[in-house]
Design a protein around this motif. Sequence first.
Motif, PDB file in Angstrom:
ATOM      1  N   GLU A  44       0.836  -1.209   0.000  1.00  0.00           N
ATOM      2  CA  GLU A  44       0.000   0.000   0.000  1.00  0.00           C
ATOM      3  C   GLU A  44       0.866   1.251   0.000  1.00  0.00           C
ATOM      4  O   GLU A  44       0.478   2.288  -0.512  1.00  0.00           O
ATOM      5  CB  GLU A  44      -0.914   0.005   1.224  1.00  0.00           C
ATOM      6  CG  GLU A  44      -2.046  -0.989   1.103  1.00  0.00           C
ATOM      7  CD  GLU A  44      -2.787  -1.172   2.407  1.00  0.00           C
ATOM      8  OE1 GLU A  44      -2.439  -0.505   3.390  1.00  0.00           O
ATOM      9  OE2 GLU A  44      -3.724  -2.004   2.410  1.00  0.00           O
ATOM     10  N   SER A  45       2.046   1.112   0.603  1.00  0.00           N
ATOM     11  CA  SER A  45       2.923   2.270   0.710  1.00  0.00           C
ATOM     12  C   SER A  45       3.327   2.777  -0.670  1.00  0.00           C
ATOM     13  O   SER A  45       3.586   3.965  -0.849  1.00  0.00           O
ATOM     14  CB  SER A  45       4.119   1.919   1.590  1.00  0.00           C
ATOM     15  OG  SER A  45       5.331   2.125   0.940  1.00  0.00           O
ATOM     16  N   ARG A  46       3.372   1.881  -1.685  1.00  0.00           N
ATOM     17  CA  ARG A  46       3.687   2.310  -3.068  1.00  0.00           C
ATOM     18  C   ARG A  46       2.778   3.444  -3.508  1.00  0.00           C
ATOM     19  O   ARG A  46       3.214   4.432  -4.094  1.00  0.00           O
ATOM     20  CB  ARG A  46       3.476   1.142  -4.035  1.00  0.00           C
ATOM     21  CG  ARG A  46       4.639   0.222  -4.143  1.00  0.00           C
ATOM     22  CD  ARG A  46       4.431  -0.735  -5.279  1.00  0.00           C
ATOM     23  NE  ARG A  46       3.035  -1.206  -5.347  1.00  0.00           N
ATOM     24  CZ  ARG A  46       2.662  -2.356  -5.891  1.00  0.00           C
ATOM     25  NH1 ARG A  46       3.550  -3.151  -6.423  1.00  0.00           N
ATOM     26  NH2 ARG A  46       1.402  -2.700  -5.926  1.00  0.00           N
ATOM     27  N   GLU A  47       1.477   3.285  -3.208  1.00  0.00           N
ATOM     28  CA  GLU A  47       0.517   4.297  -3.654  1.00  0.00           C
ATOM     29  C   GLU A  47       0.728   5.606  -2.905  1.00  0.00           C
ATOM     30  O   GLU A  47       0.644   6.687  -3.488  1.00  0.00           O
ATOM     31  CB  GLU A  47      -0.916   3.779  -3.463  1.00  0.00           C
ATOM     32  CG  GLU A  47      -1.204   2.474  -4.215  1.00  0.00           C
ATOM     33  CD  GLU A  47      -0.734   2.516  -5.669  1.00  0.00           C
ATOM     34  OE1 GLU A  47      -0.998   3.535  -6.348  1.00  0.00           O
ATOM     35  OE2 GLU A  47      -0.078   1.546  -6.109  1.00  0.00           O
ATOM     36  N   ARG A  48       0.995   5.491  -1.606  1.00  0.00           N
ATOM     37  CA  ARG A  48       1.218   6.715  -0.827  1.00  0.00           C
ATOM     38  C   ARG A  48       2.482   7.427  -1.311  1.00  0.00           C
ATOM     39  O   ARG A  48       2.514   8.645  -1.453  1.00  0.00           O
ATOM     40  CB  ARG A  48       1.349   6.384   0.668  1.00  0.00           C
ATOM     41  CG  ARG A  48       0.069   5.932   1.329  1.00  0.00           C
ATOM     42  CD  ARG A  48       0.207   5.954   2.853  1.00  0.00           C
ATOM     43  NE  ARG A  48       1.258   5.057   3.312  1.00  0.00           N
ATOM     44  CZ  ARG A  48       1.060   3.775   3.628  1.00  0.00           C
ATOM     45  NH1 ARG A  48      -0.162   3.256   3.551  1.00  0.00           N
ATOM     46  NH2 ARG A  48       2.063   3.025   4.019  1.00  0.00           N
ATOM     47  N   VAL A  49       3.540   6.644  -1.560  1.00  0.00           N
ATOM     48  CA  VAL A  49       4.815   7.229  -1.991  1.00  0.00           C
ATOM     49  C   VAL A  49       4.635   7.965  -3.316  1.00  0.00           C
ATOM     50  O   VAL A  49       5.091   9.097  -3.492  1.00  0.00           O
ATOM     51  CB  VAL A  49       5.892   6.130  -2.106  1.00  0.00           C
ATOM     52  CG1 VAL A  49       7.111   6.626  -2.866  1.00  0.00           C
ATOM     53  CG2 VAL A  49       6.299   5.640  -0.716  1.00  0.00           C
ATOM     54  N   ARG A  50       3.910   7.309  -4.247  1.00  0.00           N
ATOM     55  CA  ARG A  50       3.703   7.917  -5.562  1.00  0.00           C
ATOM     56  C   ARG A  50       2.986   9.267  -5.423  1.00  0.00           C
ATOM     57  O   ARG A  50       3.447  10.284  -5.937  1.00  0.00           O
ATOM     58  CB  ARG A  50       2.863   6.964  -6.430  1.00  0.00           C
ATOM     59  CG  ARG A  50       2.757   7.382  -7.883  1.00  0.00           C
ATOM     60  CD  ARG A  50       1.668   6.569  -8.573  1.00  0.00           C
ATOM     61  NE  ARG A  50       1.981   5.143  -8.658  1.00  0.00           N
ATOM     62  CZ  ARG A  50       2.654   4.582  -9.676  1.00  0.00           C
ATOM     63  NH1 ARG A  50       3.084   5.333 -10.668  1.00  0.00           N
ATOM     64  NH2 ARG A  50       2.870   3.290  -9.694  1.00  0.00           N
ATOM     65  N   ALA A  51       1.885   9.279  -4.654  1.00  0.00           N
ATOM     66  CA  ALA A  51       1.109  10.517  -4.490  1.00  0.00           C
ATOM     67  C   ALA A  51       1.927  11.579  -3.750  1.00  0.00           C
ATOM     68  O   ALA A  51       1.916  12.763  -4.119  1.00  0.00           O
ATOM     69  CB  ALA A  51      -0.184  10.221  -3.736  1.00  0.00           C
ATOM     70  N   ALA A  52       2.650  11.154  -2.698  1.00  0.00           N
ATOM     71  CA  ALA A  52       3.416  12.119  -1.895  1.00  0.00           C
ATOM     72  C   ALA A  52       4.501  12.783  -2.737  1.00  0.00           C
ATOM     73  O   ALA A  52       4.751  13.986  -2.613  1.00  0.00           O
ATOM     74  CB  ALA A  52       4.039  11.415  -0.687  1.00  0.00           C
ATOM     75  N   PHE A  58       7.635  17.176  -6.885  1.00  0.00           N
ATOM     76  CA  PHE A  58       8.606  16.404  -7.663  1.00  0.00           C
ATOM     77  C   PHE A  58       7.873  15.633  -8.763  1.00  0.00           C
ATOM     78  O   PHE A  58       6.637  15.634  -8.819  1.00  0.00           O
ATOM     79  CB  PHE A  58       9.356  15.412  -6.755  1.00  0.00           C
ATOM     80  CG  PHE A  58      10.196  16.085  -5.706  1.00  0.00           C
ATOM     81  CD1 PHE A  58      11.444  16.603  -6.012  1.00  0.00           C
ATOM     82  CD2 PHE A  58       9.730  16.207  -4.390  1.00  0.00           C
ATOM     83  CE1 PHE A  58      12.223  17.217  -5.044  1.00  0.00           C
ATOM     84  CE2 PHE A  58      10.501  16.824  -3.412  1.00  0.00           C
ATOM     85  CZ  PHE A  58      11.746  17.334  -3.738  1.00  0.00           C
ATOM     86  N   GLU A  59       8.687  14.959  -9.565  1.00  0.00           N
ATOM     87  CA  GLU A  59       8.087  14.133 -10.608  1.00  0.00           C
ATOM     88  C   GLU A  59       8.237  12.680 -10.235  1.00  0.00           C
ATOM     89  O   GLU A  59       9.307  12.274  -9.753  1.00  0.00           O
ATOM     90  CB  GLU A  59       8.819  14.353 -11.931  1.00  0.00           C
ATOM     91  CG  GLU A  59       8.175  15.390 -12.809  1.00  0.00           C
ATOM     92  CD  GLU A  59       9.019  15.627 -14.041  1.00  0.00           C
ATOM     93  OE1 GLU A  59       9.570  14.630 -14.580  1.00  0.00           O
ATOM     94  OE2 GLU A  59       9.140  16.802 -14.440  1.00  0.00           O
ATOM     95  N   PHE A  60       7.195  11.905 -10.505  1.00  0.00           N
ATOM     96  CA  PHE A  60       7.369  10.477 -10.298  1.00  0.00           C
ATOM     97  C   PHE A  60       8.071   9.945 -11.537  1.00  0.00           C
ATOM     98  O   PHE A  60       7.577  10.101 -12.649  1.00  0.00           O
ATOM     99  CB  PHE A  60       6.039   9.766 -10.067  1.00  0.00           C
ATOM    100  CG  PHE A  60       6.255   8.397  -9.487  1.00  0.00           C
ATOM    101  CD1 PHE A  60       6.518   8.240  -8.142  1.00  0.00           C
ATOM    102  CD2 PHE A  60       6.257   7.277 -10.310  1.00  0.00           C
ATOM    103  CE1 PHE A  60       6.775   6.994  -7.600  1.00  0.00           C
ATOM    104  CE2 PHE A  60       6.521   6.028  -9.778  1.00  0.00           C
ATOM    105  CZ  PHE A  60       6.775   5.888  -8.420  1.00  0.00           C
TER     106      PHE A  60
END
Length: 506
Positions: A44-52, A58-60
């Motif tokens: 789940e942290s993947r989604e939070r990291v991407r949005a954050a 910054f750019e993902f």
Amino acid sequence: MTLAILASRALAGADAPAVRVETHLGVGLPAFTVVGLPDTEVRESRERVRAAIVNSGFEFPNGRITVNLSPADLPKASARFDLPIALSVLLASGQIAIDDGKGEVVPLALQNMVFAGELSLTGALVPVRAALVLAMAVSREQPGATMILPSANAAEAAWVPDLNVLAANTLAEVAAHLMGNARLPKGEPRAWNQMDAPPCLSDVRGQPMARRALEVAAAGGHSMLMVGPPGAGKSMLAQRLPGLLPPLTRVQALESAAISSLTGQPATALHRQPPFRAPHHGASAVALIGGGAVPRPGEISLAHHGVLFLDELPEFTRKSLESLREPLETGRVAIARARHAVEYPARFQLISAMNPCPCGWRGHPKRPCACTPDQVARYVSRLSGPLLDRLDLLIELPATGTDCLELPPGEPSEAVRERVARCRALQQERQGGVNARLEGAAIDAHCELETDAQQLLVKAIQRLHGSARVTHRVLRVARTVADLDAQPRIQARHVAEALQYRCRLG
Ligand SMILES: [Zn+2]
């Protein structure tokens, strides 16, 4: 840089082993994978990291991002890796550049830094569970390291010595700090709580023998069982034990707060007073001993460096009572898990109480007891011999009438605490610990008996049909009585007093 490596910490029992967060940015179809056997939470942290990352300006990055949490076999059920994962993505994609002065990015600059923090979708940092446990492990294994934590956690971690704690509110703040564009503030430690006023022993009227037994228990760190009718003052006495004990050292207070923080409550103060835990007999074995799907410490660990009071001892489940035996001996509790066994410290002083019979009035001068001898025997037999053998003092409290209210107040806790402190200092100097923990050769070395004391002990143990274990219990208690009396050798009167604290049940 296409590879970034950052340090974080996992949580395993009361320890926090090191975790490397390795992120590689490769060419190929866009993908974001987290490997290293992470639990659902980490996925789940993947989604939070991407949005954050996106919401922090910054750019993902486009490309194949692989995050490896190493070692792979550590339990990693927590969002605390969000911050190091997001930072490593920014480092690997060159959005955070640490210039070495020649225009090159220097990964080593981050070697002595440890990161932990959950990210919200906005890029704000959310406090994590048990930051104090993480900080203590870092201070022990990497003294002088810098830890970057969410502000609320930084306030707890700042208590820990040999650690440079920095407080951050957002991912963008941490990035700016790493690039040298801004400085994160140091974590400000919260107040160090000197001493709450514990209830005073002078509130207990009468019961001279129980008061003395409580002093002996405090002085030698002995476990105790009080047997007496309702209203005899058993709970009152137990609640006053922490006030007789020496205040916790800073390290002990930190360890105690760290265990509390494992339950999910952030530590708001460091207490010098030893903890006092009094779980109800209806508490489950897990609540008492520790465990659960996400393992948490139980009452016996929350009582570490303090007092565990179990009222109505025979009413606890047999499973709970039996699982007390190991921690009573070792000061630790091991909890078997499907994949990871966890261990918590549990060096507590056990004070327990029970009625003499199911109705409570057996032996009372005025109230009749309604129990049959059979019922009494069954009630007492709920406590197994091996458990009773592990209790140092077994005392009987007589019923007290209303006339005891006319007695003058007893000696205050402060006076008793002074004697206890002197007695403990003596034990510390002689053997480096309390008498309750004397074992094997140390008993022979430090419990030297006068001849008549030896004879008295041998006769009494024969009469009691006592085991070697019981003999050692009596000796340890006699040692404490002699220490309170400032006598290097144990005399007959010390043995006689220790034998008084071996009442027979049923
Ligand atoms: Zn009864």
